[in-house]
Scaffold this motif. Structure first.
Motif, PDB file in Angstrom:
ATOM      1  N   GLY A  51       0.826  -1.202   0.000  1.00 32.38           N
ATOM      2  CA  GLY A  51       0.000   0.000   0.000  1.00 32.38           C
ATOM      3  C   GLY A  51       0.860   1.252   0.000  1.00 32.38           C
ATOM      4  N   GLU A  52       0.223   2.388   0.238  1.00 32.80           N
ATOM      5  CA  GLU A  52       0.930   3.669   0.164  1.00 32.80           C
ATOM      6  C   GLU A  52       1.861   3.907   1.343  1.00 32.80           C
ATOM      7  OE1 GLU A  52      -1.975   7.042   1.767  1.00 32.80           O
ATOM      8  OE2 GLU A  52      -2.943   5.766   0.254  1.00 32.80           O
ATOM      9  N   GLU A  53       1.656   3.196   2.436  1.00 30.12           N
ATOM     10  CA  GLU A  53       2.543   3.311   3.595  1.00 30.12           C
ATOM     11  C   GLU A  53       3.615   2.223   3.539  1.00 30.12           C
ATOM     12  OE1 GLU A  53       2.398   5.753   5.674  1.00 30.12           O
ATOM     13  OE2 GLU A  53       0.512   6.595   4.908  1.00 30.12           O
ATOM     14  N   VAL A  54       4.809   2.565   3.996  1.00 35.05           N
ATOM     15  CA  VAL A  54       5.891   1.581   4.033  1.00 35.05           C
ATOM     16  C   VAL A  54       5.479   0.429   4.945  1.00 35.05           C
ATOM     17  CG1 VAL A  54       8.272   1.160   4.756  1.00 35.05           C
ATOM     18  CG2 VAL A  54       7.690   3.267   3.536  1.00 35.05           C
ATOM     19  N   ASP A  55       5.638  -0.784   4.449  1.00 29.18           N
ATOM     20  CA  ASP A  55       5.198  -1.961   5.175  1.00 29.18           C
ATOM     21  C   ASP A  55       6.229  -3.081   4.994  1.00 29.18           C
ATOM     22  OD1 ASP A  55       3.603  -3.685   6.641  1.00 29.18           O
ATOM     23  OD2 ASP A  55       2.303  -4.195   4.943  1.00 29.18           O
ATOM     24  N   THR A  56       6.224  -4.025   5.907  1.00 28.10           N
ATOM     25  CA  THR A  56       7.115  -5.186   5.810  1.00 28.10           C
ATOM     26  C   THR A  56       6.279  -6.458   5.804  1.00 28.10           C
ATOM     27  OG1 THR A  56       8.934  -4.056   6.941  1.00 28.10           O
ATOM     28  CG2 THR A  56       9.009  -6.464   6.878  1.00 28.10           C
ATOM     29  N   LYS A  57       6.499  -7.273   4.789  1.00 31.18           N
ATOM     30  CA  LYS A  57       5.795  -8.540   4.660  1.00 31.18           C
ATOM     31  C   LYS A  57       6.794  -9.665   4.918  1.00 31.18           C
ATOM     32  CE  LYS A  57       2.606  -6.415   1.381  1.00 31.18           C
ATOM     33  NZ  LYS A  57       1.491  -6.296   2.343  1.00 31.18           N
ATOM     34  N   ILE A  58       6.318 -10.752   5.492  1.00 36.51           N
ATOM     35  CA  ILE A  58       7.201 -11.840   5.913  1.00 36.51           C
ATOM     36  C   ILE A  58       6.840 -13.124   5.162  1.00 36.51           C
ATOM     37  CG2 ILE A  58       7.980 -13.236   7.865  1.00 36.51           C
ATOM     38  CD1 ILE A  58       7.357 -10.865   9.676  1.00 36.51           C
ATOM     39  N   LEU A  59       7.873 -13.790   4.687  1.00 38.39           N
ATOM     40  CA  LEU A  59       7.702 -15.039   3.948  1.00 38.39           C
ATOM     41  C   LEU A  59       8.704 -16.049   4.480  1.00 38.39           C
ATOM     42  CD1 LEU A  59       6.404 -16.435   1.374  1.00 38.39           C
ATOM     43  CD2 LEU A  59       8.417 -15.605   0.128  1.00 38.39           C
ATOM     44  N   GLU A  60       8.267 -17.292   4.643  1.00 36.15           N
ATOM     45  CA  GLU A  60       9.199 -18.338   5.074  1.00 36.15           C
ATOM     46  C   GLU A  60       9.627 -19.163   3.865  1.00 36.15           C
ATOM     47  OE1 GLU A  60       9.005 -22.167   7.969  1.00 36.15           O
ATOM     48  OE2 GLU A  60       8.645 -20.224   8.931  1.00 36.15           O
ATOM     49  N   VAL A  61      10.937 -19.277   3.676  1.00 38.58           N
ATOM     50  CA  VAL A  61      11.501 -20.009   2.546  1.00 38.58           C
ATOM     51  C   VAL A  61      12.507 -21.027   3.079  1.00 38.58           C
ATOM     52  CG1 VAL A  61      12.835 -19.848   0.411  1.00 38.58           C
ATOM     53  CG2 VAL A  61      11.217 -18.027   0.999  1.00 38.58           C
TER      54      VAL A  61
ATOM     55  N   GLY B 155      12.627 -22.866   5.586  1.00 39.05           N
ATOM     56  CA  GLY B 155      12.904 -22.717   7.003  1.00 39.05           C
ATOM     57  C   GLY B 155      13.539 -21.387   7.382  1.00 39.05           C
ATOM     58  N   LYS B 156      13.800 -20.527   6.393  1.00 38.16           N
ATOM     59  CA  LYS B 156      14.387 -19.209   6.640  1.00 38.16           C
ATOM     60  C   LYS B 156      13.297 -18.141   6.569  1.00 38.16           C
ATOM     61  CE  LYS B 156      18.684 -20.783   6.587  1.00 38.16           C
ATOM     62  NZ  LYS B 156      19.595 -20.728   7.759  1.00 38.16           N
ATOM     63  N   LYS B 157      13.385 -17.166   7.475  1.00 38.40           N
ATOM     64  CA  LYS B 157      12.417 -16.076   7.467  1.00 38.40           C
ATOM     65  C   LYS B 157      12.951 -14.927   6.608  1.00 38.40           C
ATOM     66  CE  LYS B 157      10.001 -15.341  11.091  1.00 38.40           C
ATOM     67  NZ  LYS B 157       9.547 -14.963  12.459  1.00 38.40           N
ATOM     68  N   VAL B 158      12.155 -14.533   5.594  1.00 38.93           N
ATOM     69  CA  VAL B 158      12.521 -13.439   4.693  1.00 38.93           C
ATOM     70  C   VAL B 158      11.560 -12.279   4.934  1.00 38.93           C
ATOM     71  CG1 VAL B 158      12.847 -12.711   2.304  1.00 38.93           C
ATOM     72  CG2 VAL B 158      13.362 -15.072   2.966  1.00 38.93           C
ATOM     73  N   GLN B 159      12.112 -11.112   5.276  1.00 44.38           N
ATOM     74  CA  GLN B 159      11.312  -9.901   5.428  1.00 44.38           C
ATOM     75  C   GLN B 159      11.501  -9.025   4.195  1.00 44.38           C
ATOM     76  OE1 GLN B 159      10.882  -8.377   9.679  1.00 44.38           O
ATOM     77  NE2 GLN B 159      12.970  -9.173   9.697  1.00 44.38           N
ATOM     78  N   ILE B 160      10.391  -8.540   3.636  1.00 41.41           N
ATOM     79  CA  ILE B 160      10.425  -7.724   2.415  1.00 41.41           C
ATOM     80  C   ILE B 160       9.704  -6.416   2.716  1.00 41.41           C
ATOM     81  CG2 ILE B 160       9.782  -7.593  -0.019  1.00 41.41           C
ATOM     82  CD1 ILE B 160       9.709 -10.697   0.014  1.00 41.41           C
ATOM     83  N   THR B 161      10.425  -5.307   2.585  1.00 39.79           N
ATOM     84  CA  THR B 161       9.863  -3.994   2.904  1.00 39.79           C
ATOM     85  C   THR B 161       9.704  -3.167   1.632  1.00 39.79           C
ATOM     86  OG1 THR B 161      10.890  -3.995   5.103  1.00 39.79           O
ATOM     87  CG2 THR B 161      10.209  -1.867   4.221  1.00 39.79           C
ATOM     88  N   GLY B 162       8.582  -2.470   1.515  1.00 38.37           N
ATOM     89  CA  GLY B 162       8.343  -1.622   0.349  1.00 38.37           C
ATOM     90  C   GLY B 162       7.097  -0.774   0.523  1.00 38.37           C
TER      91      GLY B 162
END
Length: 402
Positions: free
Chosen positions: A116-126, A128-135
């Motif tokens: 969305g229009e506000e900066v946000d962080t989404k989390i995905l597990e790959v 067994g590793k945790k990946v954080q994606i911010t945008g």
């Protein structure tokens, strides 16, 4: 072993209108018009075949804020194909396809996460590793704020990736939106920065990697060469980038030496052979042919007809093959000694900076109707304009030598 593997894609510009093209045969217009769609199809095919852990699309999926129905439909179908393969997709919209536009909305499948229009962080597990994606996505076309200041510092999780559609502070080659400095991004402690907005593929920094993937399809003569995206393999402390071409065709300059050329048939045959070899290596292309090594004999030959006549003959002589090659422009690199005859104008404009160009062209750019079709006055625009001045002078100089 690679922990995380993903595709970094940006600037699809689906349904780009391809303005400014001239001397293009009518039967090739459809291939050109469809090229952004075909490049997107190439990306989807590659993703399905390679099965990355996830896909990042960093802005300007569409060419305009009022996204065309056809472009949205094609994109939605592509996302459905990735969904059927279980491939997550993360999207942030940019200045061209910002959230304030008007369009008929499609429901994207559940594998797609849209910022969305506000900066946000989404989390995905790959694996067994945790990946954080911010945008974030652009709320409106002009985002002048330094949005990176709202991105969190990495918190020690396995991986943190930043998606940012913007440009380096002070960059004069492109409209500056969401400005940043490399040091600003480095200080966040992320493992990878996936950038969009600049259509030139480039690596700004390699520890961590701060990367522009460039656009996926050339749309005009200032976007020369292969276009595509990056496949990124990420392990802690190590990043491997592989460039993957997606272009349906490319823009380029093809250099043809005129050394030893005396007769017209020799010149035409030399150009045909060079273009054939180029097509064999690169596939479909729209090219500018640059004639070099101009001798007195070649100059005498060239001045016998106009450049337009030579261009027409060259276009007609190209054989139809599987991949098309179109010659949009013919240019002549005149010897330095010839340029000494008339260099005052070039010397004058060589000293101009961007402000001088804007002043010289202000009436044209202030025109209420025509200004929307003009390119931004950037260093690339200045470079291209100088080259065109040189070409105009080359015609004059050939005629003067008669």
């Amino acid at each position: 072993m690679t922990d995380v593997r993903f595709l970094h894609i940006a600037d699809l510009h689906l349904d780009s209108p391809f303005k400014g093209l001239t001397s293009i045969p009518q039967n090739k217009w459809q291939d050109i018009r469809e090229s952004t769609f075909n490049a997107f199809t190439n990306i989807i095919k590659y993703a399905i075949a390679s099965k990355p852990d996830f896909v990042l699309i960093v802005g300007d999926v569409y060419d305009g804020e009022n996204r065309s129905l056809r472009a949205q439909h094609l994109f939605q179908k592509g996302m459905e194909e990735l969904s059927s393969e279980g491939i997550p997709v993360f999207i942030c919209y940019g200045n061209h396809d910002h959230l304030s536009g008007n369009w008929v909305r499609f429901q994207l499948p559940d594998n797609v996460e849209v910022f969305g229009e506000e900066v946000d962080t989404k989390i995905l597990e790959v694996k067994g590793k945790k990946v954080q994606i911010t945008g974030f996505s652009y709320k409106e076309r002009h985002i002048r704020d330094a949005m990176h200041t709202r991105y969190p510092v990495a918190n020690g999780q396995d991986y943190h990736i930043g998606m940012l559609h913007g440009s380096i502070e002070g960059n004069e080659e492109h409209d500056v939106y969401a400005p940043f400095r490399k040091t600003d991004l480095v200080s966040k402690g992320y493992d990878y920065w996936a950038l969009g907005h600049i259509h030139k593929r480039q690596i700004l920094h390699d520890d961590p990697f701060i990367v522009y993937s460039g656009n996926t399809q050339s749309r005009h003569r200032n976007e020369k060469g292969l276009k595509g995206f990056y496949e990124v393999s990420l392990t802690k402390g190590q990043v491997d980038l592989q460039f993957i071409p997606s272009s349906a065709f490319i823009y380029d300059e093809v250099v043809v030496s005129c050394d030893g050329i005396i007769h017209a048939n020799e010149l035409i045959a030399r150009i045909e052979e060079t273009l054939h070899d180029y097509r064999e290596s690169n596939g479909s292309a729209i090219v500018e042919v640059m004639l070099t090594d101009i001798t007195d004999d070649t100059a005498e030959l060239l001045k016998a007809s106009t450049k337009e006549e030579w261009l027409q003959i060259i276009q007609e002589s190209i054989r139809e093959e599987e991949h098309f090659i179109l010659v949009q422009k013919l240019q002549i690199e005149m010897p330095k000694e010839v340029w000494n005859e008339s260099s005052a104008l070039l010397q004058s404009i060589e000293a101009w900076d961007t402000a001088d160009w804007k002043y010289a062209l202000k009436e044209l750019y202030q025109h209420p109707k025509g200004s929307r079709y003009l390119e931004t006055i950037s260093s690339e625009f200045v470079k291209e304009t100088k080259l065109e001045v040189e070409q105009l002078l080359s015609n004059v100089l050939i005629k003067r030598s008669e």
